[in-house]
Design an enzyme around this catalytic site. Structure first.
Site: not given
Ligand SMILES: *Cc1c(COP(=O)(O)O)cnc(C)c1O
Length: 444
Positions: A337, A368-369, A397
């Protein structure tokens, strides 16, 4: 009236404290002991924090009985996490065959699963139907045709939602906005009628149950949900009248934010619940529809706060007249992230550093970045090689975006609760790393 705090508003897991040895403790476990026992980098998930946010969501929406909370698995999908969330009564939003299979292998009722995605493959749709996935959120015209054909071949009728793009922008990073008009996801509002027409006249094996939208992620303003609800309910009401249908499901997606650093002010889930329910009830009256089932798809806000990552500090470098870097044994492969969208994190040294002087440092990853920087400019006690760094709010994530960049194995994950720790994902070994390699005979 003071609003109730919810677990997503904390930076650290709710069980975090400093123990009598002066070390960081999470879930009753000394974090330094965890690092020693399981090695680093290590993902740690605090079960109490995870269950606490589930309770927050359930309590926040208890005034609207027909609410289903579908955890967005893409934030973190492992079998043990699925088990915990299932035991809390959550359903699952999935976006791939891999996520479908993980939930299935965890022994969970597949009727509680909703399949999302803008380019689901034939194999994935096939798997979803074979394993009895409860709902499919259809994203585009090709998918409608494919799905009907597959359903026909299996003699099944599939319950679908139509994913629509409501044309709402939220103030979050461009990569995690999804509800604006020029988005790759879902049907434009002007395409809904064509989709409904096709379903009613040609696609006999599809049954439309409702509408779905998802605006974006890491959202801090709850006032965008009412706009979304208005659009969805208005469309449902219109479709029901024009086509004599009884759509009774509304899915408003996920997106509620979390507190990575002190700068972040995510909303209370209780506050969001109140606003969402009030607006929904208002729209039910206004557009004269029967109370629909309300689906929510929180991912980040469910899992992020419960997770931390432990690293061991190695080399450091003082750039003459510049900043000081300390390097850790992980980085962009276990947490993409910061390099992907400049995400910020808060961290603390886990081992006791009583009376140590502090200094401002930049925490660099080992990959290595040049862009592999985990945290820029954070004040920490003066560190030395072997210190354990605990980065907070890495539950969402992180593992789900992990890679084997630089041919480094993915880290292990442990679950902590009541002073107990258990491996829930084992560390990849060197053998794992070569296990998919194939050398053709002619090279042998
Ligand atoms: C990614 C996603 C979510 C979850 O989003 P968050 O920000 O992690 O709560 C829910 N619905 C859909 C369709 C998504 O693509």
């Amino acid at each position: 009236m003071a609003q109730l705090q919810s677990t997503n508003q904390f930076i650290k897991p709710i069980t975090t404290k400093i123990n009598e040895r002066g070390n960081l403790e999470i879930g009753g476990c000394d974090v330094v002991d965890l690092a020693e026992k399981y090695s680093t980098p290590l993902y740690v998930i605090d079960e109490k924090t995870l269950r606490s946010i589930c309770q927050d969501y359930k309590n926040a929406f208890k005034d609207y009985e027909k609410t289903s909370i579908m955890y967005a698995s893409k934030a973190l999908c492992t079998s043990a996490i699925a088990k915990i969330l299932d035991s809390e009564g959550l359903g699952f939003d999935v976006v791939s065959g891999g996520e479908i299979y993980t939930i299935y292998k965890s022994g969970i009722d597949m009727g509680k699963v909703l399949f999302n995605g803008n380019n689901k493959s034939v194999e994935e749709l096939d798997l979803a139907l074979d394993l009895g996935v409860g709902r499919i959120s259809a994203d585009n015209f090709l998918e409608l045709a494919l799905l009907d054909e597959i359903a026909k071949s299996k003699n099944k009728t599939v319950d679908i939602l139509l994913r629509i793009t409501p044309g709402i922008e939220c103030h979050t990073h461009q990569y995690i906005q999804t509800g604006h008009l020029d988005s790759k996801f879902g049907f434009d509002l002007t395409q809904i009628d064509e989709a409904v027409d096709l379903i009613l006249t040609q696609y006999d094996n599809l049954k439309i149950c409702g509408l779905h939208a998802h605006i974006g992620s890491q959202i801090f303003e709850t006032n965008i949900f009412p706009d979304e609800i208005e659009i969805l309910v208005k469309e449902i009401s219109r479709i029901n009248k024009e086509y004599s249908l009884e759509l009774d499901e509304i899915n408003i997606g996920g997106g509620i934010g979390v507190k990575y650093t002190d700068e972040d002010e995510p909303p209370s889930v209780y506050d969001a619940g109140k606003i969402i329910i009030e607006k929904l009830k208002h729209c039910i009256e206004k557009y004269k529809i029967n109370p629909p089932r309300l689906f929510l798809e929180p991912g980040r806000s469910i899992i992020s706060t419960s997770g931390v990552t432990l690293y061991t500090i190695g080399s450091s470098k003082q750039v003459p007249k510049g900043r000081k870097y300390i390097s850790v044994d992980g980085g962009m492969a276990d947490n993409a992230r910061p390099s992907l969208y400049q995400a910020k994190y808060y961290a603390q040294i886990a081992n006791s550093k009583k009376d140590a002087e502090t200094e401002e440092v930049t925490v660099a990853g080992r990959f290595c970045e040049s862009g592999d920087i985990l945290i820029e400019n954070i004040v920490l006690p003066k560190t030395e090689e072997g210190d354990i760094l605990c980065v907070f709010n890495t539950g969402a994530y992180n593992y789900s975006m992990a890679s084997n960049y630089n041919r480094v194995g993915k880290c292990a994950m442990v679950l902590v609760n009541n002073s107990q720790s258990d491996i829930i994902v084992s560390r990849q070994t060197l053998e794992d790393l070569v296990s998919h390699d194939v050398i053709p005979d002619r090279l042998k």
